[in-house]
Design an enzyme around this catalytic site. Structure first.
Site, mmCIF file in Angstrom:
data_model
loop_
_atom_site.group_PDB
_atom_site.id
_atom_site.type_symbol
_atom_site.label_atom_id
_atom_site.label_comp_id
_atom_site.label_asym_id
_atom_site.label_seq_id
_atom_site.Cartn_x
_atom_site.Cartn_y
_atom_site.Cartn_z
ATOM 1 N N GLU A 133 0.808 -1.218 0.000
ATOM 2 C CA GLU A 133 0.000 0.000 0.000
ATOM 3 C C GLU A 133 0.848 1.277 0.000
ATOM 4 O O GLU A 133 0.583 2.226 0.733
ATOM 5 C CB GLU A 133 -0.987 -0.024 1.167
ATOM 6 C CG GLU A 133 -1.987 -1.167 1.015
ATOM 7 C CD GLU A 133 -3.029 -1.258 2.121
ATOM 8 O OE1 GLU A 133 -2.922 -0.504 3.107
ATOM 9 O OE2 GLU A 133 -3.939 -2.096 2.003
ATOM 10 N N GLU A 166 -5.116 -8.314 -1.761
ATOM 11 C CA GLU A 166 -5.715 -8.216 -0.425
ATOM 12 C C GLU A 166 -7.100 -7.621 -0.565
ATOM 13 O O GLU A 166 -7.275 -6.565 -1.163
ATOM 14 C CB GLU A 166 -4.840 -7.352 0.488
ATOM 15 C CG GLU A 166 -5.311 -7.285 1.934
ATOM 16 C CD GLU A 166 -4.418 -6.371 2.769
ATOM 17 O OE1 GLU A 166 -3.178 -6.556 2.757
ATOM 18 O OE2 GLU A 166 -4.961 -5.450 3.432
#
Length: 535
Positions: free
Chosen positions: A196, A314
């Site tokens: 991220e 994810e």
């Protein structure tokens, strides 16, 4: 047999039919060609780094589920993974970019602790090689396919502007870790670079230009270190939320044959503390909003990097641990299975669920390791939905439908999701190939009559196997937020000794109507469906 079976099914459904609305839906399936393909091991689950001190909304739902303290000796955990035979596991998460590996020149190896000015409120942490040995022994025992997320912030400097991190990636610790992994003979399916850090980032971000240069460096390390070790693992990046310009630049800078798969994250239900999560999950128009992300990422790949593929690295539905009494209950399977089907339509090769264990969105209860409803949804998908995705058209928004080539057998498998709270759908299936399926005239043949009625039955059908398999999923006591899922009316519960229960179908006369009750889910295996595109 046909009219008797019809009568029995009609009587079985009569109470619900009388109490509910009846809706008709026509599903048109094109089985002449695949419109997309997934990996054979599409289903994936994550294991995270979060310690028990990770809390949100006055809840601390992680317990001992971290890679550093998970009880690898628990037979329920092993059984849950082994039931898939080759379950993909993605090891990583928010704290992975603060993990040092206790190998090479690392001076100290300390655990994560709460730290006010630390990234995500925690200090840096460390993975001891003894623990890495234990994890790999466990992976080998359970047959897991492993993706490991590497620390992509190592060596960079943090700035005070919007979470930006500057400087080149220091690959020394990662290289030493990879060397150790190879020296021990541990097989990695793939190495993922960072978590991220793409676009605006979450907590931290890195410029796409620098990221592309650094992942190229990682690819060179993989090529060099794996010269004499096979199989060579894949290189994945960036493990973040899709940003068109950032992802495009990453591919342009890294170039061909560097990033084997673009991994992106999805939490389209919003925060785990949102009290409207159930209504979002049951709203087909809300669920469809995320389709633009899959479509746009597919276009980005076609334009800037046709050598790579898309993975959902994810996805937990709701972020910040998920939602207690929602993410771990039956209702969440409406979101989860719908997104599995939607992602597959856009050539997503792998879909990693956050998490296998840990948080409120876990497939297994974090304390007991007993499967939550979504575990069984994942297992049914894994066993029956093959990697070939077929086109299926329907005009009914509250009946979500997906069609795949059946896994390791002939025919196709349908996934039907009824989001309506009051409509029983009577489903009619049509095939675009029906004109090619006529057989020689045999006026006294029951099979011939059935083929004229059900136009998609193949020419090899015989009287004794004109059946379909149905796997009907409903919640216990009709409570959508029940943690007990029913399969064809029977609770899915662990067997004595902790084994995963058999997922037994209901065998139904092929010529009987297909019904799906309100707020329920069905996998339907049609072994006689002629599917030339699946060969």
């Amino acid at each position: 047999m046909g009219w008797r079976a019809f009568a029995v099914i009609f009587l079985v459904h009569l109470p619900s039919i009388l109490a509910q609305n009846i809706g008709s839906a026509v599903l048109v399936i094109d089985s002449t060609a695949k419109v997309a393909e997934t990996d054979a091991n599409y289903i994936c689950a994550t294991i995270d780094w979060w310690p028990k001190e990770k809390c949100n909304y006055n809840q601390c739902p992680w317990g001992s589920s971290s890679l550093l303290n998970l009880d690898l000796s628990d037979p329920l955990l092993s059984n849950a993974i082994q039931a898939f035979r080759s379950l993909r596991l993605r090891l990583g998460g928010s704290l992975q970019d603060q993990v040092h590996y206790d190998v090479g020149n690392i001076s100290s190896c300390t655990p994560f602790v709460k730290q006010k000015d630390g990234l995500f409120g925690f200090s840096k942490g460390c993975l001891h090689m003894k623990r890495w040995d234990e994890l790999n022994s466990f992976f080998k025992k359970t047959g897991a396919l492993v993706t490991f997320g590497l620390n992509a912030l190592y060596g960079r400097q943090r700035t005070r502007k919007g979470g930006a991190w500057l400087g080149k990636w220091d690959s020394s610790n990662a290289r030493d870790f990879i060397k150790y992994t190879i020296s021990k003979g541990y097989c990695m399916d793939s190495w993922e670079f960072g978590n991220e850090l793409s676009g605006k980032g979450v907590g931290a971000r890195v410029d796409a230009e620098q990221y592309g240069t650094d992942v190229t460096n990682l690819n060179s390390i993989i090529n060099e270190e794996y010269k004499s070790f096979r199989p060579r693992p894949l290189v994945l990046a960036p493990g973040g939320f899709y940003d068109k310009d950032w992802f495009s630049r990453l591919l342009q800078v890294s170039g061909p044959q560097v990033v084997d798969a673009l991994t992106h994250h999805i939490y389209n239900l919003g925060a785990g503390g949102d009290r409207n999560l159930v209504s979002k999950i049951l709203n087909p128009y809300y669920l469809s909003k995320i389709e633009d992300t899959f479509s746009n990422l597919s276009k980005t790949i076609q334009t800037n990097g046709p050598w790579t593929s898309a993975w959902v690295g994810e996805a937990g539905g709701a972020f910040n641990n998920g939602a207690r009494h929602v993410s771990d209950t039956f209702v969440n399977s409406f979101w989860y299975l719908d997104q599995l089907g939607m992602a597959a339509k856009y050539n997503t090769k792998v879909y990693c669920r956050q998490t296998l264990i840990g948080g409120n969105y876990a497939l297994l209860d974090t304390t007991t390791y007993v499967p939550n409803p979504d575990y069984y949804s994942a297992l049914l998908w894994h066993r029956f939905m093959g990697n070939g995705v077929l086109s299926i058209n329907s005009d009914e928004p509250y009946l979500r439908s997906y069609a795949h080539c059946s896994k390791a057998r002939e025919g196709i498998t349908l996934l039907l999701i009824n989001l309506s709270n009051q409509t029983v759908f009577n489903v009619d299936i049509e095939s675009v190939t029906h004109t090619d399926l006529l057989v020689e005239e045999k006026t006294d043949s029951f099979v011939h009559h059935l083929k004229k009625t059900v136009s998609w039955i193949g020419t090899k059908a015989a009287d004794e196997n004109l059946l379909r398999e149905e796997y009907h999923l409903t919640p216990k006591d009709r409570d959508l937020q029940s943690k007990t899922m029913l399969l064809n009316g029977k609770p899915l519960q662990l067997l004595d000794g902790g084994d995963i229960p058999n997922l037994s179908p209901a065998f139904v006369d092929l010529n009987s109507p297909i019904y799906i009750d309100p707020l329920s889910i069905k996998f339907i295996v049609l072994p006689n469906f002629s599917a030339p595109g699946c060969r």
